[in-house]
Scaffold this motif. Structure first.
Motif, PDB file in Angstrom:
ATOM      1  N   PHE A   7       0.846  -1.191   0.000  1.00 27.93           N
ATOM      2  CA  PHE A   7       0.000   0.000   0.000  1.00 27.93           C
ATOM      3  C   PHE A   7       0.883   1.244   0.000  1.00 27.93           C
ATOM      4  O   PHE A   7       1.889   1.319   0.711  1.00 27.93           O
ATOM      5  N   ARG A   8       0.491   2.240  -0.804  1.00 28.51           N
ATOM      6  CA  ARG A   8       1.229   3.501  -0.881  1.00 28.51           C
ATOM      7  C   ARG A   8       0.445   4.587  -0.148  1.00 28.51           C
ATOM      8  O   ARG A   8      -0.583   5.061  -0.640  1.00 28.51           O
ATOM      9  N   VAL A   9       0.906   4.923   1.038  1.00 32.93           N
ATOM     10  CA  VAL A   9       0.227   5.923   1.861  1.00 32.93           C
ATOM     11  C   VAL A   9       0.177   7.252   1.108  1.00 32.93           C
ATOM     12  O   VAL A   9       1.193   7.730   0.598  1.00 32.93           O
ATOM     13  N   GLY A  10      -1.009   7.833   1.041  1.00 28.95           N
ATOM     14  CA  GLY A  10      -1.189   9.111   0.368  1.00 28.95           C
ATOM     15  C   GLY A  10      -1.574   8.981  -1.089  1.00 28.95           C
ATOM     16  O   GLY A  10      -2.254   9.851  -1.629  1.00 28.95           O
ATOM     17  N   SER A  11      -1.155   7.870  -1.736  1.00 28.91           N
ATOM     18  CA  SER A  11      -1.481   7.659  -3.145  1.00 28.91           C
ATOM     19  C   SER A  11      -2.643   6.696  -3.332  1.00 28.91           C
ATOM     20  O   SER A  11      -3.461   6.871  -4.245  1.00 28.91           O
ATOM     21  N   ASP A  12      -2.725   5.676  -2.465  1.00 27.49           N
ATOM     22  CA  ASP A  12      -3.742   4.636  -2.619  1.00 27.49           C
ATOM     23  C   ASP A  12      -4.972   4.848  -1.749  1.00 27.49           C
ATOM     24  O   ASP A  12      -5.937   4.083  -1.848  1.00 27.49           O
ATOM     25  N   ASP A  13      -4.952   5.871  -0.895  1.00 27.96           N
ATOM     26  CA  ASP A  13      -6.005   6.032   0.103  1.00 27.96           C
ATOM     27  C   ASP A  13      -7.403   6.089  -0.511  1.00 27.96           C
ATOM     28  O   ASP A  13      -8.289   5.312  -0.140  1.00 27.96           O
ATOM     29  N   ALA A  14      -7.621   7.006  -1.433  1.00 29.46           N
ATOM     30  CA  ALA A  14      -8.959   7.210  -1.992  1.00 29.46           C
ATOM     31  C   ALA A  14      -9.430   5.978  -2.751  1.00 29.46           C
ATOM     32  O   ALA A  14     -10.601   5.567  -2.632  1.00 29.46           O
ATOM     33  N   GLU A  15      -8.526   5.355  -3.522  1.00 26.33           N
ATOM     34  CA  GLU A  15      -8.919   4.175  -4.300  1.00 26.33           C
ATOM     35  C   GLU A  15      -9.268   3.017  -3.374  1.00 26.33           C
ATOM     36  O   GLU A  15     -10.235   2.286  -3.622  1.00 26.33           O
ATOM     37  N   TRP A  16      -8.491   2.863  -2.290  1.00 25.76           N
ATOM     38  CA  TRP A  16      -8.794   1.770  -1.362  1.00 25.76           C
ATOM     39  C   TRP A  16     -10.126   1.991  -0.649  1.00 25.76           C
ATOM     40  O   TRP A  16     -10.929   1.060  -0.503  1.00 25.76           O
ATOM     41  N   VAL A  17     -10.376   3.217  -0.185  1.00 25.23           N
ATOM     42  CA  VAL A  17     -11.637   3.506   0.514  1.00 25.23           C
ATOM     43  C   VAL A  17     -12.819   3.196  -0.396  1.00 25.23           C
ATOM     44  O   VAL A  17     -13.822   2.620   0.036  1.00 25.23           O
ATOM     45  N   ALA A  18     -12.716   3.556  -1.671  1.00 25.36           N
ATOM     46  CA  ALA A  18     -13.810   3.292  -2.617  1.00 25.36           C
ATOM     47  C   ALA A  18     -14.001   1.794  -2.829  1.00 25.36           C
ATOM     48  O   ALA A  18     -15.138   1.297  -2.848  1.00 25.36           O
ATOM     49  N   SER A  72       0.354   2.619  16.205  1.00 25.70           N
ATOM     50  CA  SER A  72       1.735   2.126  16.299  1.00 25.70           C
ATOM     51  C   SER A  72       1.953   0.839  15.515  1.00 25.70           C
ATOM     52  O   SER A  72       3.065   0.559  15.065  1.00 25.70           O
ATOM     53  N   TRP A  73       0.894   0.047  15.324  1.00 26.54           N
ATOM     54  CA  TRP A  73       1.050  -1.232  14.641  1.00 26.54           C
ATOM     55  C   TRP A  73       1.045  -1.101  13.119  1.00 26.54           C
ATOM     56  O   TRP A  73       1.404  -2.039  12.406  1.00 26.54           O
ATOM     57  N   PHE A  74       0.644   0.042  12.582  1.00 30.58           N
ATOM     58  CA  PHE A  74       0.493   0.161  11.132  1.00 30.58           C
ATOM     59  C   PHE A  74       1.837   0.086  10.418  1.00 30.58           C
ATOM     60  O   PHE A  74       2.802   0.754  10.780  1.00 30.58           O
ATOM     61  N   ASN A  75       1.877  -0.718   9.366  1.00 31.86           N
ATOM     62  CA  ASN A  75       3.056  -0.869   8.520  1.00 31.86           C
ATOM     63  C   ASN A  75       2.556  -1.027   7.090  1.00 31.86           C
ATOM     64  O   ASN A  75       1.873  -2.004   6.775  1.00 31.86           O
ATOM     65  N   ALA A  76       2.867  -0.076   6.233  1.00 32.44           N
ATOM     66  CA  ALA A  76       2.362  -0.122   4.859  1.00 32.44           C
ATOM     67  C   ALA A  76       2.785  -1.395   4.138  1.00 32.44           C
ATOM     68  O   ALA A  76       2.070  -1.884   3.255  1.00 32.44           O
ATOM     69  N   ASP A  77       3.929  -1.973   4.513  1.00 34.37           N
ATOM     70  CA  ASP A  77       4.379  -3.211   3.875  1.00 34.37           C
ATOM     71  C   ASP A  77       3.504  -4.408   4.259  1.00 34.37           C
ATOM     72  O   ASP A  77       3.555  -5.452   3.597  1.00 34.37           O
ATOM     73  N   ASP A  78       2.722  -4.254   5.333  1.00 31.86           N
ATOM     74  CA  ASP A  78       1.798  -5.316   5.752  1.00 31.86           C
ATOM     75  C   ASP A  78       0.402  -5.107   5.171  1.00 31.86           C
ATOM     76  O   ASP A  78      -0.538  -5.810   5.531  1.00 31.86           O
ATOM     77  N   PHE A  79       0.269  -4.144   4.308  1.00 22.86           N
ATOM     78  CA  PHE A  79      -1.004  -3.824   3.659  1.00 22.86           C
ATOM     79  C   PHE A  79      -0.837  -4.234   2.195  1.00 22.86           C
ATOM     80  O   PHE A  79      -0.321  -3.484   1.375  1.00 22.86           O
ATOM     81  N   LEU A  80      -1.251  -5.460   1.881  1.00 17.73           N
ATOM     82  CA  LEU A  80      -1.010  -6.033   0.567  1.00 17.73           C
ATOM     83  C   LEU A  80      -2.113  -5.620  -0.407  1.00 17.73           C
ATOM     84  O   LEU A  80      -3.294  -5.830  -0.139  1.00 17.73           O
ATOM     85  N   ILE A  81      -1.719  -5.050  -1.527  1.00 17.39           N
ATOM     86  CA  ILE A  81      -2.651  -4.565  -2.541  1.00 17.39           C
ATOM     87  C   ILE A  81      -2.491  -5.391  -3.811  1.00 17.39           C
ATOM     88  O   ILE A  81      -1.369  -5.600  -4.294  1.00 17.39           O
ATOM     89  N   LEU A 131      -2.864  -6.511   6.980  1.00 17.62           N
ATOM     90  CA  LEU A 131      -2.407  -7.308   8.113  1.00 17.62           C
ATOM     91  C   LEU A 131      -2.067  -6.408   9.299  1.00 17.62           C
ATOM     92  O   LEU A 131      -1.612  -5.279   9.134  1.00 17.62           O
ATOM     93  N   LYS A 132      -2.255  -6.954  10.480  1.00 17.88           N
ATOM     94  CA  LYS A 132      -1.928  -6.251  11.719  1.00 17.88           C
ATOM     95  C   LYS A 132      -1.042  -7.177  12.548  1.00 17.88           C
ATOM     96  O   LYS A 132      -1.499  -8.211  13.025  1.00 17.88           O
ATOM     97  N   VAL A 133       0.215  -6.802  12.704  1.00 17.74           N
ATOM     98  CA  VAL A 133       1.172  -7.626  13.446  1.00 17.74           C
ATOM     99  C   VAL A 133       1.328  -7.061  14.850  1.00 17.74           C
ATOM    100  O   VAL A 133       1.648  -5.881  15.024  1.00 17.74           O
ATOM    101  N   ASP A 134       1.092  -7.910  15.845  1.00 15.41           N
ATOM    102  CA  ASP A 134       1.215  -7.510  17.244  1.00 15.41           C
ATOM    103  C   ASP A 134       1.968  -8.616  17.977  1.00 15.41           C
ATOM    104  O   ASP A 134       1.382  -9.524  18.556  1.00 15.41           O
ATOM    105  N   GLY A 135       3.282  -8.540  17.922  1.00 14.35           N
ATOM    106  CA  GLY A 135       4.104  -9.571  18.539  1.00 14.35           C
ATOM    107  C   GLY A 135       3.917 -10.901  17.830  1.00 14.35           C
ATOM    108  O   GLY A 135       4.051 -11.009  16.615  1.00 14.35           O
ATOM    109  N   ALA A 136       3.588 -11.928  18.611  1.00 13.15           N
ATOM    110  CA  ALA A 136       3.404 -13.266  18.040  1.00 13.15           C
ATOM    111  C   ALA A 136       2.049 -13.441  17.373  1.00 13.15           C
ATOM    112  O   ALA A 136       1.809 -14.451  16.705  1.00 13.15           O
ATOM    113  N   MET A 137       1.164 -12.475  17.557  1.00 10.04           N
ATOM    114  CA  MET A 137      -0.171 -12.551  16.965  1.00 10.04           C
ATOM    115  C   MET A 137      -0.237 -11.735  15.682  1.00 10.04           C
ATOM    116  O   MET A 137       0.122 -10.561  15.665  1.00 10.04           O
TER     117      MET A 137
END
Length: 342
Positions: A204-215, A242-251, A265-271
């Motif tokens: 996911f590209r923050v700032g570039s993909d936002d509107a397209e993803w919301v739609a 704090s958990w957000f990572n654009a590389d874990d947001f697969l498009i 995806l949301k990575v929180d330690g082992a979960m």
């Protein structure tokens, strides 16, 4: 708010009160194994759309096995019973709640349960909301079912939390193993349209993909009351977590670079949580949902997660079937109740 006997409304600036609210929630999570307030409810609280309450009673703190607790449990008017006690010293916090937007959420601290506090608090909360009021029972607790029946609430939605072990018992995950970073293939053995689709997955590209993803998300979840209503502001708020990572947001994009699917995806330690996954309706039936799920699971393993989790509506038969086929099993059940009109 005036007129409450057992509820104390918290103002947004009441840092101490909100800290106590979150302490009660954390205590319940540690005891029950599941959170008493879902993420959307807490986002709404932070945005000022809902009101937090402490469930308080006048009196001295009592232990779970005390005589006072046994006596209170036998009364339907708990607050009155405690207030009339000669041992009253000060107000004590016995639970926490959220109200607003036609929905209530309530948890009683483990050490103060089975004393009637929940019944009194729900009655007061219900009086602040219209007839279409809904209430979540996280964990589908039998006491909540009984209280729902008593107060003329009926089950309206069932939300499943499913979990899947990502490594065999006794094994230790190795970060980087089966890595699925943006643009790389997840599993060499997968075939068909789903396998070729993996080549179209990028971060996911923050700032570039936002509107397209919301739609796209609104289209995929057009009938879902919370997920389908996400706005760009909601997305921005989650990006600040704090958990957000654009590389874990697969498009997933098609040959024309049009966004047709995603697995956030949301990575929180082992979960590792499959936070939300979706495929454009026009691309359904091509195995893309399974491909996105596989890509997400491989990425969670690469991140060192040992367990994957996701939430799904129980009546979403297609997704539930896919998740079970991928090895997910029931972990908890949440039920949303709706109050019958007067």
């Amino acid at each position: 708010m005036s007129g409450f006997r057992i509820l104390s409304a918290l103002k947004p600036a009441d840092a101490a009160g909100l800290a106590e609210f979150h302490r009660v929630a954390a205590s319940a999570l540690a005891f029950d194994g599941y959170a008493p307030f879902n993420e959307q409810a807490l986002f709404d609280l932070q945005a000022g759309l809902r009101t937090a309450y402490l469930v308080t009673v006048p009196g001295m703190a009592v232990s779970p096995a005390s005589d006072i607790g046994d006596e209170v449990a036998e009364s339907d008017d708990v607050a009155d019973e405690v207030a009339e006690s000669d041992d009253v010293a000060s107000s004590i916090v016995v639970g926490a709640a959220l109200g607003g937007r036609g929905e209530i959420d309530l948890v009683i601290s483990p050490e103060y349960r089975r004393r009637g506090y929940g019944r009194d608090a729900v009655r007061e909360l219900a009086a602040t909301e219209p007839n279409g009021l809904t209430a979540w029972s996280h964990g589908d607790h039998p006491a909540a079912r009984a209280l729902a029946t008593e107060l003329r609430f009926v089950a309206a939605r069932t939300l499943l939390e499913l979990r899947k072990p990502l490594v065999a018992a006794g094994e230790t995950p190795q970060a980087g193993a089966a890595e699925t970073s943006a643009g790389t293939t997840a599993a060499a053995g997968e075939a068909g349209a789903g396998a070729s689709a993996l080549e179209g997955i990028s971060a996911f590209r923050v700032g570039s993909d936002d509107a397209e993803w919301v739609a796209l998300n609104a289209l995929v979840f057009a009938t879902h009351p919370e997920q389908g209503a996400m706005t760009e502001a909601d997305l921005t708020a989650r990006q600040a977590e704090s958990w957000f990572n654009a590389d874990d947001f697969l498009i997933l994009r098609d040959a024309d670079s049009r966004m047709i699917g995603y697995n956030w995806l949301k990575v929180d330690g082992a979960m590792g949580e499959i936070y939300v996954v979706g495929v454009h309706p026009d691309a359904a039936g091509r195995g893309l949902g399974r491909a996105l799920m596989q890509a997400g699971l491989h990425r969670l393993v690469a991140a060192g997660c040992t367990t994957a989790a996701l939430y799904v509506e129980a009546d979403s038969l297609g997704p539930v079937h896919l998740y079970r086929a991928l090895g997910f099993a029931d972990h908890t059940v949440d039920v949303q109740y709706r109050r019958l009109p007067d």
